[in-house]
Enzyme design. Structure first.
Site, PDB file in Angstrom:
ATOM      1  N   ARG A  33       0.844  -1.215   0.000  1.00 32.78           N
ATOM      2  CA  ARG A  33       0.000   0.000   0.000  1.00 32.78           C
ATOM      3  C   ARG A  33       0.872   1.256   0.000  1.00 32.78           C
ATOM      4  O   ARG A  33       0.539   2.243  -0.647  1.00 32.78           O
ATOM      5  CB  ARG A  33      -0.973  -0.025   1.182  1.00 32.78           C
ATOM      6  CG  ARG A  33      -1.927  -1.190   0.997  1.00 32.78           C
ATOM      7  CD  ARG A  33      -3.207  -1.135   1.765  1.00 32.78           C
ATOM      8  NE  ARG A  33      -3.965  -2.340   1.423  1.00 32.78           N
ATOM      9  CZ  ARG A  33      -4.731  -3.035   2.239  1.00 32.78           C
ATOM     10  NH1 ARG A  33      -4.907  -2.610   3.468  1.00 32.78           N
ATOM     11  NH2 ARG A  33      -5.357  -4.118   1.834  1.00 32.78           N
ATOM     12  N   GLU A 177     -13.398 -14.065  10.898  1.00 33.43           N
ATOM     13  CA  GLU A 177     -13.529 -13.344   9.625  1.00 33.43           C
ATOM     14  C   GLU A 177     -13.581 -14.296   8.426  1.00 33.43           C
ATOM     15  O   GLU A 177     -12.547 -14.647   7.853  1.00 33.43           O
ATOM     16  CB  GLU A 177     -12.371 -12.349   9.451  1.00 33.43           C
ATOM     17  CG  GLU A 177     -12.510 -11.504   8.191  1.00 33.43           C
ATOM     18  CD  GLU A 177     -11.423 -10.435   8.029  1.00 33.43           C
ATOM     19  OE1 GLU A 177     -10.502 -10.376   8.857  1.00 33.43           O
ATOM     20  OE2 GLU A 177     -11.503  -9.676   7.065  1.00 33.43           O
ATOM     21  N   LYS A 219     -16.990 -11.198  11.551  1.00 31.62           N
ATOM     22  CA  LYS A 219     -16.547 -10.135  10.623  1.00 31.62           C
ATOM     23  C   LYS A 219     -16.675 -10.654   9.184  1.00 31.62           C
ATOM     24  O   LYS A 219     -15.718 -11.175   8.612  1.00 31.62           O
ATOM     25  CB  LYS A 219     -15.099  -9.761  10.947  1.00 31.62           C
ATOM     26  CG  LYS A 219     -14.487  -8.767   9.965  1.00 31.62           C
ATOM     27  CD  LYS A 219     -13.196  -8.171  10.477  1.00 31.62           C
ATOM     28  CE  LYS A 219     -12.539  -7.306   9.422  1.00 31.62           C
ATOM     29  NZ  LYS A 219     -11.416  -6.528   9.926  1.00 31.62           N
ATOM     30  N   SER A 261     -14.326  -4.122   4.755  1.00 30.78           N
ATOM     31  CA  SER A 261     -14.732  -3.319   3.588  1.00 30.78           C
ATOM     32  C   SER A 261     -14.348  -3.996   2.283  1.00 30.78           C
ATOM     33  O   SER A 261     -15.026  -3.804   1.263  1.00 30.78           O
ATOM     34  CB  SER A 261     -14.200  -1.892   3.671  1.00 30.78           C
ATOM     35  OG  SER A 261     -12.800  -1.830   3.775  1.00 30.78           O
ATOM     36  N   GLY A 262     -13.283  -4.761   2.256  1.00 25.02           N
ATOM     37  CA  GLY A 262     -12.996  -5.657   1.144  1.00 25.02           C
ATOM     38  C   GLY A 262     -12.645  -5.027  -0.192  1.00 25.02           C
ATOM     39  O   GLY A 262     -12.687  -5.703  -1.213  1.00 25.02           O
ATOM     40  N   GLY A 263     -12.361  -3.712  -0.206  1.00 28.46           N
ATOM     41  CA  GLY A 263     -12.023  -3.074  -1.475  1.00 28.46           C
ATOM     42  C   GLY A 263     -13.131  -2.159  -1.996  1.00 28.46           C
ATOM     43  O   GLY A 263     -12.998  -1.553  -3.053  1.00 28.46           O
ATOM     44  N   ARG A 294      -9.270  -0.413   4.815  1.00 22.28           N
ATOM     45  CA  ARG A 294      -9.162   0.572   3.727  1.00 22.28           C
ATOM     46  C   ARG A 294     -10.265   1.625   3.771  1.00 22.28           C
ATOM     47  O   ARG A 294     -10.016   2.803   3.485  1.00 22.28           O
ATOM     48  CB  ARG A 294      -9.166  -0.163   2.374  1.00 22.28           C
ATOM     49  CG  ARG A 294      -7.856  -0.848   2.084  1.00 22.28           C
ATOM     50  CD  ARG A 294      -7.984  -1.881   0.993  1.00 22.28           C
ATOM     51  NE  ARG A 294      -8.683  -3.080   1.443  1.00 22.28           N
ATOM     52  CZ  ARG A 294      -8.917  -4.141   0.690  1.00 22.28           C
ATOM     53  NH1 ARG A 294      -8.519  -4.148  -0.572  1.00 22.28           N
ATOM     54  NH2 ARG A 294      -9.540  -5.197   1.175  1.00 22.28           N
TER      55      ARG A 294
HETATM   56  P1  13P Z   1     -10.593  -4.070   4.603  1.00 22.34           P
HETATM   57  O1  13P Z   1     -11.660  -3.311   5.322  1.00 22.34           O
HETATM   58  O2  13P Z   1      -9.591  -3.198   3.907  1.00 22.34           O
HETATM   59  O3  13P Z   1     -11.162  -5.162   3.731  1.00 22.34           O
HETATM   60  O4  13P Z   1      -9.757  -4.822   5.712  1.00 22.34           O
HETATM   61  C1  13P Z   1     -10.405  -5.465   6.734  1.00 22.34           C
HETATM   62  C2  13P Z   1      -9.557  -6.534   7.245  1.00 22.34           C
HETATM   63  O5  13P Z   1      -9.291  -6.598   8.418  1.00 22.34           O
HETATM   64  C3  13P Z   1      -9.068  -7.534   6.307  1.00 22.34           C
HETATM   65  O6  13P Z   1      -8.672  -8.666   7.016  1.00 22.34           O
END
Ligand code: 13P
Length: 340
Positions: A33, A177, A219, A261-263, A294
């Site tokens: 990043r 998660e 999550k 958030s996943g992108g 993110r």
């Molecule tokens: P993002 O919200 O960027 O997807 O990251 C969450 C996270 O903890 C990924 O494992």
């Protein structure tokens, strides 16, 4: 196992309208990043960036807990104050990512299994001693031609459950998660099916491994079409599909669901979370919150660029995103908040 403490911590993490901030990028993900925006990829740059995040004034007003990485939980501010002390003063609960990453699953091209169970018990004990009160383990599922396989879903669900049981034994609330990735052309309906199947597997395994549901946090991903799908969902469609899937699969004993958030862009992640809380708040047995990386950090990273002179403005951008998500928990988010 101290069930009362686990339950209290889990409830505290999703109390009111706060949520979690994930800042647990592994060194390699953090470096990637940084490289994208031209920041040097050094231990000091990573430390300075994490200092920027956790010293953001009033972060604790919107964030109940932060997820740290092994390097970060041991770090200090430039003046020598441990990060853990700063978090304690801000009333923020420290958490820790404990998986060691998703690796290729043997005999399953294109599929991954998350590793990190070997030696996990003493690592969790050490993190608890340091002050961590919750942990995170991420499993990733891809949608594609012939995948995910049943065996990949089951293997990842079992690993998540074994991790969760070990966490509770050590006094840490497991953030579980199970992430269905957004990459691909798949439609919303396909994401819905895979998400539900994965979540069903996860809760079967959590029960099998005797995990206390009241002392954990889920999550998950939101239910969305793939990023390359030509038909993108409206905000309300995504909100409805996501909550319906969760209502079908997540037991009411779980105190909170905190999305990754996943992108997604920060704005979309907030708008979708907001729509879920507006449309379903009275019908959901669990708190619906956030655990974004993110979708909270990105604007701040792009402003900071590794420059000391940009720290204040970057912190303001971080706080704005955190506050937008806090508003989304109440169902009071509006796009204009992104500019105020
Ligand atoms: P993002 O919200 O960027 O997807 O990251 C969450 C996270 O903890 C990924 O494992």
């Amino acid at each position: 196992m101290n069930t009362q403490e686990l339950t209290d911590t889990a409830r505290k993490l999703v109390a009111g309208d706060k949520g979690l901030l994930a800042m647990d990028e592994s060194n390699s993900t953090c470096d990637k990043r940084f490289a994208k925006v031209g920041i040097p990829q050094t231990v000091e740059a990573r430390r300075a960036y994490r200092e920027l995040i956790i010293t953001t004034p009033d972060l604790g007003g919107s964030i109940s807990g932060v997820i740290l990485y092994d390097e970060t939980i041991r770090q200090q501010k430039k003046d020598g104050t441990p990060f853990l002390k700063i978090l304690a003063e801000a009333g923020i609960v420290p958490g820790i990512k404990v998986d060691t990453g998703a690796k290729d699953l043997a005999a399953h091209p294109g599929e991954k299994i998350t590793e990190g169970l070997d030696g996990l018990r003493p690592r969790l004990q050490e993190y608890f001693q340091m002050g961590a009160r919750f942990a995170k383990w991420r499993a990733v599922i891809s949608i594609g031609e012939g995948i995910p396989s049943r065996s990949c879903l089951e293997a990842n669900a079992q690993a998540l459950a074994r991790y969760a049981a070990l966490c509770q034994e050590a006094g840490l609330v497991p953030v579980v998660e199970p992430e269905v990735l957004m990459d691909g052309e798949h439609a919303l309906e396909q994401c819905r099916k895979v998400t539900e199947e994965f979540l069903r597997n996860v809760f079967i395994q959590l029960n099998c491994q005797r995990v206390l549901l009241e002392g954990m946090i889920l999550k998950p991903n939101m239910v969305l079409p793939g990023l390359s799908c030509p038909t993108q969902a409206l905000v309300d469609e995504a909100a409805d599909a996501t909550v319906h899937s969760l209502l079908r699969t997540v037991p009411a004993a779980v105190p909170g669901i905190t999305f990754l958030s996943g992108g997604q862009s920060g704005e979309l992640a907030s708008a979708r979370l907001n729509a879920m809380n507006v449309r379903f708040k009275s019908r959901m047995p669990w708190a619906l919150a956030f655990s974004f990386a993110r979708a909270i950090q990105q604007p701040a990273l792009e402003i900071w660029l590794g420059q000391e002179t940009n720290v204040k403005t970057a912190q303001q951008a971080l706080l704005r995103r955190a506050r937008c998500n806090r508003a989304a928990r109440r169902g009071e988010y509006a796009a204009m908040m992104e500019r105020t």
